[in-house]
Design a protein around this motif. Structure first.
Motif, mmCIF file in Angstrom:
data_model
loop_
_atom_site.group_PDB
_atom_site.id
_atom_site.type_symbol
_atom_site.label_atom_id
_atom_site.label_comp_id
_atom_site.label_asym_id
_atom_site.label_seq_id
_atom_site.Cartn_x
_atom_site.Cartn_y
_atom_site.Cartn_z
ATOM 1 N N GLY A 85 54.195 42.609 38.272
ATOM 2 C CA GLY A 85 52.949 42.289 38.967
ATOM 3 C C GLY A 85 51.892 41.759 38.011
ATOM 4 N N LYS A 86 51.872 42.291 36.808
ATOM 5 C CA LYS A 86 50.919 41.809 35.813
ATOM 6 C C LYS A 86 51.255 40.369 35.441
ATOM 7 N N THR A 136 56.364 48.786 42.357
ATOM 8 C CA THR A 136 55.884 49.116 43.709
ATOM 9 C C THR A 136 55.967 47.866 44.586
ATOM 10 N N TYR A 138 53.449 46.743 46.078
ATOM 11 C CA TYR A 138 52.216 46.013 45.748
ATOM 12 C C TYR A 138 52.532 44.950 44.701
ATOM 13 N N ASP A 178 45.801 48.225 50.699
ATOM 14 C CA ASP A 178 45.900 47.262 49.597
ATOM 15 C C ASP A 178 47.258 46.561 49.608
ATOM 16 N N ASN A 226 39.757 52.242 52.183
ATOM 17 C CA ASN A 226 38.515 52.697 51.566
ATOM 18 C C ASN A 226 37.759 51.485 51.070
ATOM 19 N N TYR A 228 37.432 50.168 48.309
ATOM 20 C CA TYR A 228 38.095 49.335 47.304
ATOM 21 C C TYR A 228 39.292 48.561 47.855
ATOM 22 N N SER A 229 39.750 48.930 49.032
ATOM 23 C CA SER A 229 40.808 48.119 49.647
ATOM 24 C C SER A 229 40.219 47.123 50.638
ATOM 25 N N LEU A 232 40.526 43.253 49.852
ATOM 26 C CA LEU A 232 41.871 42.707 50.067
ATOM 27 C C LEU A 232 42.159 42.611 51.561
ATOM 28 N N GLN A 275 38.281 42.424 42.830
ATOM 29 C CA GLN A 275 38.989 42.460 44.106
ATOM 30 C C GLN A 275 38.054 42.258 45.300
HETATM 31 C C1 B12 Z 1 50.192 51.397 43.088
HETATM 32 C C2 B12 Z 1 48.858 52.098 42.887
HETATM 33 C C3 B12 Z 1 48.856 53.382 42.330
HETATM 34 C C4 B12 Z 1 50.138 54.028 41.810
HETATM 35 C C5 B12 Z 1 50.580 53.351 40.492
HETATM 36 C C6 B12 Z 1 52.064 53.569 40.257
HETATM 37 C C7 B12 Z 1 52.719 52.433 39.542
HETATM 38 N N1 B12 Z 1 53.471 52.769 38.513
HETATM 39 O O1 B12 Z 1 52.574 51.278 39.899
HETATM 40 C C8 B12 Z 1 49.718 55.543 41.690
HETATM 41 C C9 B12 Z 1 50.189 56.281 42.900
HETATM 42 C C10 B12 Z 1 50.185 56.245 40.426
HETATM 43 C C11 B12 Z 1 48.184 55.424 41.728
HETATM 44 C C12 B12 Z 1 47.365 56.483 41.398
HETATM 45 C C13 B12 Z 1 46.006 56.518 41.613
HETATM 46 N N2 B12 Z 1 45.259 55.545 42.196
HETATM 47 CO CO1 B12 Z 1 45.958 53.771 42.594
HETATM 48 N N3 B12 Z 1 46.472 52.063 43.222
HETATM 49 C C14 B12 Z 1 47.641 51.454 43.253
HETATM 50 C C15 B12 Z 1 47.484 50.050 43.873
HETATM 51 C C16 B12 Z 1 47.968 50.069 45.320
HETATM 52 C C17 B12 Z 1 48.206 48.917 43.148
HETATM 53 C C18 B12 Z 1 47.958 48.883 41.619
HETATM 54 C C19 B12 Z 1 48.792 47.795 40.987
HETATM 55 O O2 B12 Z 1 50.001 47.876 40.954
HETATM 56 N N4 B12 Z 1 48.171 46.705 40.482
HETATM 57 C C20 B12 Z 1 48.880 45.560 39.963
HETATM 58 C C21 B12 Z 1 49.296 45.778 38.490
HETATM 59 C C22 B12 Z 1 50.002 44.534 37.988
HETATM 60 O O3 B12 Z 1 48.104 45.929 37.720
HETATM 61 P P1 B12 Z 1 48.012 47.117 36.614
HETATM 62 O O4 B12 Z 1 46.617 47.109 36.118
HETATM 63 O O5 B12 Z 1 49.110 47.014 35.643
HETATM 64 O O6 B12 Z 1 48.274 48.402 37.545
HETATM 65 C C23 B12 Z 1 48.194 49.697 37.035
HETATM 66 C C24 B12 Z 1 46.852 50.342 37.313
HETATM 67 O O7 B12 Z 1 46.358 49.810 38.532
HETATM 68 C C25 B12 Z 1 47.225 51.820 37.443
HETATM 69 N N5 B12 Z 1 46.435 52.470 38.480
HETATM 70 C C26 B12 Z 1 46.748 52.571 39.768
HETATM 71 N N6 B12 Z 1 45.802 53.197 40.443
HETATM 72 C C27 B12 Z 1 44.842 53.513 39.543
HETATM 73 C C28 B12 Z 1 43.650 54.164 39.704
HETATM 74 C C29 B12 Z 1 42.824 54.365 38.630
HETATM 75 C C30 B12 Z 1 41.501 55.049 38.834
HETATM 76 C C31 B12 Z 1 43.241 53.930 37.341
HETATM 77 C C32 B12 Z 1 42.373 54.175 36.153
HETATM 78 C C33 B12 Z 1 44.453 53.259 37.190
HETATM 79 C C34 B12 Z 1 45.234 53.046 38.294
HETATM 80 O O8 B12 Z 1 48.607 51.872 37.799
HETATM 81 C C35 B12 Z 1 49.150 50.560 37.854
HETATM 82 C C36 B12 Z 1 50.548 50.559 37.308
HETATM 83 O O9 B12 Z 1 50.581 51.038 35.992
HETATM 84 C C37 B12 Z 1 45.933 49.859 43.757
HETATM 85 C C38 B12 Z 1 45.380 48.918 44.828
HETATM 86 C C39 B12 Z 1 44.456 47.863 44.321
HETATM 87 N N7 B12 Z 1 43.628 47.382 45.205
HETATM 88 O O10 B12 Z 1 44.483 47.449 43.172
HETATM 89 C C40 B12 Z 1 45.429 51.300 43.869
HETATM 90 C C41 B12 Z 1 44.079 51.692 43.278
HETATM 91 C C42 B12 Z 1 43.858 50.950 41.982
HETATM 92 N N8 B12 Z 1 44.216 53.141 43.029
HETATM 93 C C43 B12 Z 1 43.127 53.826 43.251
HETATM 94 C C44 B12 Z 1 42.985 55.232 43.067
HETATM 95 C C45 B12 Z 1 41.681 55.832 43.542
HETATM 96 C C46 B12 Z 1 44.004 56.012 42.477
HETATM 97 C C47 B12 Z 1 43.945 57.511 42.142
HETATM 98 C C48 B12 Z 1 42.630 57.921 41.431
HETATM 99 C C49 B12 Z 1 44.170 58.293 43.463
HETATM 100 C C50 B12 Z 1 44.019 59.780 43.339
HETATM 101 N N9 B12 Z 1 43.195 60.298 44.229
HETATM 102 O O11 B12 Z 1 44.602 60.431 42.522
HETATM 103 C C51 B12 Z 1 45.191 57.706 41.267
HETATM 104 C C52 B12 Z 1 44.974 57.726 39.738
HETATM 105 C C53 B12 Z 1 44.735 59.139 39.246
HETATM 106 C C54 B12 Z 1 44.981 59.260 37.797
HETATM 107 N N10 B12 Z 1 46.111 59.803 37.423
HETATM 108 O O12 B12 Z 1 44.147 58.860 36.984
HETATM 109 C C55 B12 Z 1 42.014 52.915 43.733
HETATM 110 C C56 B12 Z 1 41.000 52.635 42.609
HETATM 111 C C57 B12 Z 1 39.596 52.527 43.126
HETATM 112 C C58 B12 Z 1 38.588 52.553 42.013
HETATM 113 N N11 B12 Z 1 37.434 51.965 42.271
HETATM 114 O O13 B12 Z 1 38.772 53.077 40.941
HETATM 115 C C59 B12 Z 1 42.825 51.658 44.234
HETATM 116 C C60 B12 Z 1 42.027 50.340 44.174
HETATM 117 C C61 B12 Z 1 43.288 51.960 45.701
HETATM 118 C C62 B12 Z 1 42.158 52.163 46.655
HETATM 119 N N12 B12 Z 1 41.817 51.151 47.433
HETATM 120 O O14 B12 Z 1 41.615 53.256 46.723
HETATM 121 N N13 B12 Z 1 47.787 54.227 42.210
#
Ligand code: B12
Ligand SMILES: *[C@@H]1O[C@H](CO)[C@@H](O)[C@H](O)[C@H]1NC(C)=O
Ligand SMILES: *[C@@H]1O[C@H](CO)[C@@H](O)[C@H](O)[C@H]1NC(C)=O
Length: 403
Positions: A85-86, A136, A138, A178, A226, A228-229, A232, A275
């Protein structure tokens, strides 16, 4: 019957955005504020952010220019190990900057990011066949979107999996807003591509299911999922207007709520801004494909370095062309690339941004109270090299000085 639906669908799906719902001019400052906040976050990001580049390019108009720095950061890191995805976001980001992702010049040579994406996506689909995607849905949807833009032959396979997953009640129910939104965007892209023959027939039905799923997550106040979604979701809804009747979604209400939340500071994170921004300027990720790629006139800077203080005195000038909106640091880097013997330099990170601590091996020394002073003509700059944006034909001088 089915073909009639198909024809109606065809008529509607390609019509340009039909939201009829735009940010009122009185609140435009909020959007500009978010844009600036995102722009300013660029220097301080921990890692380059392709979503930020996409959003800024989609939002850009005549008076906003997107720093070349961000594109450069993306290119410089394109060869690093990434999830599928990245890689997809990198491909979209490069396209949004009118760059060819098949020929990315990185510090380690040229790479073909589309091919890397194809390989990574194949890992995803192999893993899906055994159980679930490697990452995922996503990310798989981001992969599909990018492969669709790049007209990759692999798109059929990936889109086929998305169609199948979205048709599966259990899987679909598990999609976040999302995920459902990005899957929808990818499938609209595939549908718009006339060569996607056998999938086309299935896509309208799947989109309807996905949009239903998204709208079921709508709250009383207009937020979808929510806050943040919601951005999208707006994107997905705005390219599938034939699947929701006017009484199911009031775009103005959702937009007003988003603006209210923006005012209250909900978008305090660069990725959250990235987003939401496209939906606030009436754009979707699908518009990355239609961005106009006009040639841009570079900015010419005469950059001079002077040391008349210690060691061997020197004075060197170089003419540097950089893209509009570049910061002075881009000029210094270009000079270093062109003439590394004279124009090498080092910086140190500070809370004000990068500080130049040596040029051409002449180092600032706190004991000697020496530093590199920057001037425009003979007027000292009031910002550092990471923030200052030179204008065309400007004379920038760095003088080794005492304080
Ligand atoms: C899949 C996903 C997850 C998966 C990731 C699993 C995986 N290996 O891919 C899981 C279930 C682990 C996850 C967890 C959480 N998530 Co999430 N997640 C997503 C989603 C749907 C897609 C992210 C993605 O794949 N991006 C594409 C890739 C290419 O980019 P990336 O930067 O490499 O992605 C990484 C980060 O996004 C990271 N990540 C995912 N969620 C979150 C949230 C936070 C706060 C952080 C710091 C990092 C993070 O995991 C990804 C994979 O390594 C997004 C939706 C969106 N609109 O972006 C929400 C989203 C990013 N998540 C969110 C949230 C709130 C969380 C949680 C805090 C939920 C919770 N109550 O526990 C937790 C994180 C807690 C923690 N441990 O710190 C919010 C963030 C909002 C904000 N303003 O901060 C989003 C936007 C969803 C939403 N609309 O609420 N998440
Ligand atoms: C949509 O919402 C706006 C703002 O809340 C409201 O003024 C308008 O009447 C609504 N439109 C419809 C058709 O319900
Ligand atoms: C660049 O600036 C230096 C120092 O001000 C000057 O000597 C030189 O002539 C300038 N070069 C051009 C091409 O204007």
């Amino acid at each position: 019957m089915r073909s009639l639906v198909g024809i109606l669908f065809l008529l509607f799906i390609q019509s340009p955005c039909c939201l009829g719902c735009v940010v009122p001019s009185g609140q435009q400052w909020l959007v500009t504020g978010l844009e600036n906040q995102l722009m300013n976050s660029i220097n301080h990001l921990c890692s380059p952010n392709p979503s930020a580049l996409i959003a800024l390019n989609l939002a850009k108009n005549q008076d906003v220019c997107v720093p070349g720095q961000l594109l450069q950061q993306i290119k410089d890191t394109a060869a690093q190990e990434m999830t599928s995805g990245k890689v997809a976001l990198y491909v979209l980001a490069l396209r949004s900057s009118c760059e060819n992702p098949r020929e990315v010049v990185t510090p380690n040579g040229k790479i073909n990011l589309v091919q890397i994406l194809e390989d990574k996506t194949r890992e995803e689909t192999e893993s899906y066949k055994k159980r679930s995607p490697k990452t995922t849905f996503y990310q798989l949807a981001l992969d599909a979107l990018a492969l669709c833009f790049e007209e990759s032959p692999d798109i059929e396979n990936v889109a086929g999996i998305l169609v199948k997953a979205a048709n599966d009640l259990q899987l679909r129910e598990a999609f976040s807003v999302d995920t459902a939104a990005v899957v929808s965007l990818a499938l609209v892209c595939v549908y718009d591509d006339p060569s996607s023959n056998n999938l086309r027939e299935k896509i309208p039905k799947v989109l309807k299911l996905l949009i239903d799923h998204i709208l079921e997550k709508q709250q009383e106040n207009g937020i979808i999922g929510n806050i943040y979604s919601t951005g999208l979701a707006i994107q997905a809804l705005s390219v599938t207007s034939q699947f929701w009747s006017q009484d199911r979604w009031n775009c103005t209400k959702t937009l007003n709520k988003v603006l209210q939340e923006a005012y209250l500071g909900a978008f305090n994170n660069p990725n959250a801004i990235s987003q939401i921004l496209p939906s606030l300027v009436g754009k979707t990720y699908l518009d990355v494909k239609n961005l106009q790629c006009l040639p841009v006139n570079p900015i010419r800077v005469n950059y001079t370095i002077i040391n008349h203080l210690i060691g061997l005195y020197f004075e060197h000038s170089i003419i540097i062309d950089v893209p509009p909106c570049s910061v002075l640091l881009d000029v210094l880097e270009a000079a270093k690339r062109d003439e590394p013997r004279e124009f090498s330099f080092k910086t140190k990170e500070t809370c004000w941004g990068p500080m130049v601590i040596s040029i051409n091996d002449i180092k600032a020394d706190e004991n000697e109270k020496t530093y590199w002073q920057f001037l425009s003509g003979n007027k000292p700059l009031d910002q550092g090299v990471g923030s200052y944006k030179p204008s065309n034909n400007e004379n920038i001088v760095a003088i080794f000085s005492k304080y």
